[in-house]
Design an enzyme around this catalytic site. Sequence first.
Site, PDB file in Angstrom:
ATOM      1  NE  ARG A 298      10.740   4.297   9.622  1.00 20.59           N
ATOM      2  CZ  ARG A 298       9.570   4.911   9.425  1.00 20.59           C
ATOM      3  NH1 ARG A 298       8.440   4.227   9.506  1.00 20.59           N
ATOM      4  NH2 ARG A 298       9.528   6.208   9.149  1.00 20.59           N
TER       5      ARG A 298
ATOM      6  CB  ILE B  17      13.334  -5.617  13.394  1.00 20.41           C
ATOM      7  CG1 ILE B  17      14.608  -5.872  12.620  1.00 20.41           C
ATOM      8  CG2 ILE B  17      12.751  -6.910  13.944  1.00 20.41           C
ATOM      9  CD1 ILE B  17      15.765  -6.316  13.498  1.00 20.41           C
TER      10      ILE B  17
ATOM     11  CG  ASN C 241       0.887  -7.661  21.440  1.00 20.94           C
ATOM     12  OD1 ASN C 241      -0.308  -7.664  21.191  1.00 20.94           O
ATOM     13  ND2 ASN C 241       1.814  -7.603  20.495  1.00 20.94           N
TER      14      ASN C 241
ATOM     15  CD  GLU D  33       6.765 -12.675  19.687  1.00 19.69           C
ATOM     16  OE1 GLU D  33       7.554 -11.927  19.068  1.00 19.69           O
ATOM     17  OE2 GLU D  33       6.058 -13.544  19.146  1.00 19.69           O
ATOM     18  CB  VAL D  34      10.216  -7.442  23.476  1.00 20.50           C
ATOM     19  CG1 VAL D  34      11.337  -6.641  24.127  1.00 20.50           C
ATOM     20  CG2 VAL D  34      10.708  -8.067  22.173  1.00 20.50           C
TER      21      VAL D  34
ATOM     22  CG  HIS E 125       6.697  -3.163  23.145  1.00 18.37           C
ATOM     23  ND1 HIS E 125       7.094  -4.125  24.044  1.00 18.37           N
ATOM     24  CD2 HIS E 125       6.074  -3.817  22.135  1.00 18.37           C
ATOM     25  CE1 HIS E 125       6.731  -5.316  23.594  1.00 18.37           C
ATOM     26  NE2 HIS E 125       6.094  -5.153  22.439  1.00 18.37           N
TER      27      HIS E 125
ATOM     28  CG  HIS F  57       3.176  -3.192  18.425  1.00 21.83           C
ATOM     29  ND1 HIS F  57       4.018  -3.898  17.589  1.00 21.83           N
ATOM     30  CD2 HIS F  57       3.201  -3.845  19.617  1.00 21.83           C
ATOM     31  CE1 HIS F  57       4.526  -4.932  18.246  1.00 21.83           C
ATOM     32  NE2 HIS F  57       4.040  -4.918  19.482  1.00 21.83           N
TER      33      HIS F  57
END
Length: 123
Positions: A32, A34, A91, A99-100, A104, A106
């Site tokens: 999940r 954060i 993204n 950002e990370v 990944h 979402h």
Amino acid sequence: MAYDRSNVFARILSGELPCERVYEDQHALAFRDINPLAPVHVLVIPKGEYASMDDFSRDAPPAVIAGFFRAVGETARRLEVAESGYRFLANTGPDGNQEVMHFHVHIFAGAPLGRMLKKIEAS
Ligand code: AMP
């Protein structure tokens, strides 16, 4: 792009940082977000060192790509949102506001999500 092993998702994968896990298999870990932006907001990450969708789509072997996207679908089914529907997005890079820097996806779900994006004009 060079992969930075100190990124937050690498630290979750290594067990150094906790996560609220919802699914895991040999290819992927789903947990999940954060800071959820929808009633259901889950991140799915591959276990390999890929900084972005650009790196993953270029460098990952076909079986790894297939296994990862199967895990995205399986995560949605485990969350019981496959029938009600969901949106997934990755993204990517500066204009994508990533950002990370560990690739990944979402998954957003749990309510009607509206249209894709507010229309954005060229800058
Ligand atoms: P982005 O790189 O822009 O696609 O988004 C990174 C996402 O990671 C954001 O939605 C953050 O809320 C989320 N995030 C950052 N740190 C953590 C963490 N420790 N556990 C779960 N989600 C996180």
